[in-house]
Design a protein around this motif. Structure first.
Motif, PDB file in Angstrom:
ATOM      1  N   ASP A 111      11.292   6.580  51.369  1.00  0.00           N
ATOM      2  CA  ASP A 111      12.443   6.935  50.528  1.00  0.00           C
ATOM      3  C   ASP A 111      12.872   8.385  50.745  1.00  0.00           C
ATOM      4  O   ASP A 111      14.062   8.683  50.834  1.00  0.00           O
ATOM      5  CB  ASP A 111      12.122   6.704  49.050  1.00  0.00           C
ATOM      6  N   ARG A 112      11.917   9.291  50.848  1.00  0.00           N
ATOM      7  CA  ARG A 112      12.253  10.706  51.093  1.00  0.00           C
ATOM      8  C   ARG A 112      12.941  10.886  52.439  1.00  0.00           C
ATOM      9  O   ARG A 112      13.890  11.647  52.562  1.00  0.00           O
ATOM     10  CB  ARG A 112      10.997  11.566  51.038  1.00  0.00           C
ATOM     11  N   THR A 114      14.680   8.623  54.160  1.00  0.00           N
ATOM     12  CA  THR A 114      16.027   8.045  54.169  1.00  0.00           C
ATOM     13  C   THR A 114      17.013   8.862  53.340  1.00  0.00           C
ATOM     14  O   THR A 114      18.199   8.886  53.655  1.00  0.00           O
ATOM     15  CB  THR A 114      16.026   6.568  53.700  1.00  0.00           C
ATOM     16  N   ARG A 115      16.528   9.531  52.296  1.00  0.00           N
ATOM     17  CA  ARG A 115      17.431  10.408  51.516  1.00  0.00           C
ATOM     18  C   ARG A 115      17.872  11.617  52.327  1.00  0.00           C
ATOM     19  O   ARG A 115      18.941  12.151  52.110  1.00  0.00           O
ATOM     20  CB  ARG A 115      16.735  10.876  50.243  1.00  0.00           C
ATOM     21  N   ARG A 116      17.060  12.063  53.260  1.00  0.00           N
ATOM     22  CA  ARG A 116      17.376  13.255  54.076  1.00  0.00           C
ATOM     23  C   ARG A 116      18.214  12.953  55.305  1.00  0.00           C
ATOM     24  O   ARG A 116      18.768  13.857  55.923  1.00  0.00           O
ATOM     25  CB  ARG A 116      16.095  13.948  54.529  1.00  0.00           C
TER      26      ARG A 116
END
Length: 123
Positions: A111-112, A114-116
């Protein structure tokens, strides 16, 4: 910090020597962080899945690699396997408590990442 006291605690005695090549914990880490191990654990986070459902959810994995990865994760105690005695047998996989514990930070990591990433362009 009392380093001497730290060595005498019962938990410290039971720890594995993870930097030694014969440490069993290294095998589990290798299986979890293998090319397909991470994706199997993340795929099973939300639902128990049958073999073909797992194969379809993880694009690019061959049946052979999925079978090998599942075998290793079951042996490590991260994934459970249930076989229904039907013809053909229905095999379902899910995460054990240990598997859920291990897959949680993997999901957070994904998740981290893909958020970046920059937004995908349409088309």
């Amino acid at each position: 910090m009392e380093e001497g006291a730290q060595l005498t605690r019962p938990e410290a005695v039971q720890r594995y020597e993870v930097f030694h090549t014969d440490c069993p914990a290294r095998d589990v880490v290798d299986h979890v962080t293998s090319r397909w191990g991470i994706w199997v654990l993340i795929s099973l986070r939300s639902n128990d899945l049958r073999f073909y459902e797992l194969r379809e959810s993880i694009r690019g994995i061959s049946e052979k690699m999925l079978a090998q990865t599942l075998r290793a994760l079951v042996q490590d105690g991260l994934v459970w396997r249930k076989v229904e005695p039907t013809t053909p047998p229905q095999v379902t996989y899910g995460l054990t408590e240990f598997g859920r514990d291990i897959s949680e930070p993997l999901t957070e990591l994904f998740d981290r990442i893909t958020r970046r990433l920059p937004p995908r362009s349409a088309g």
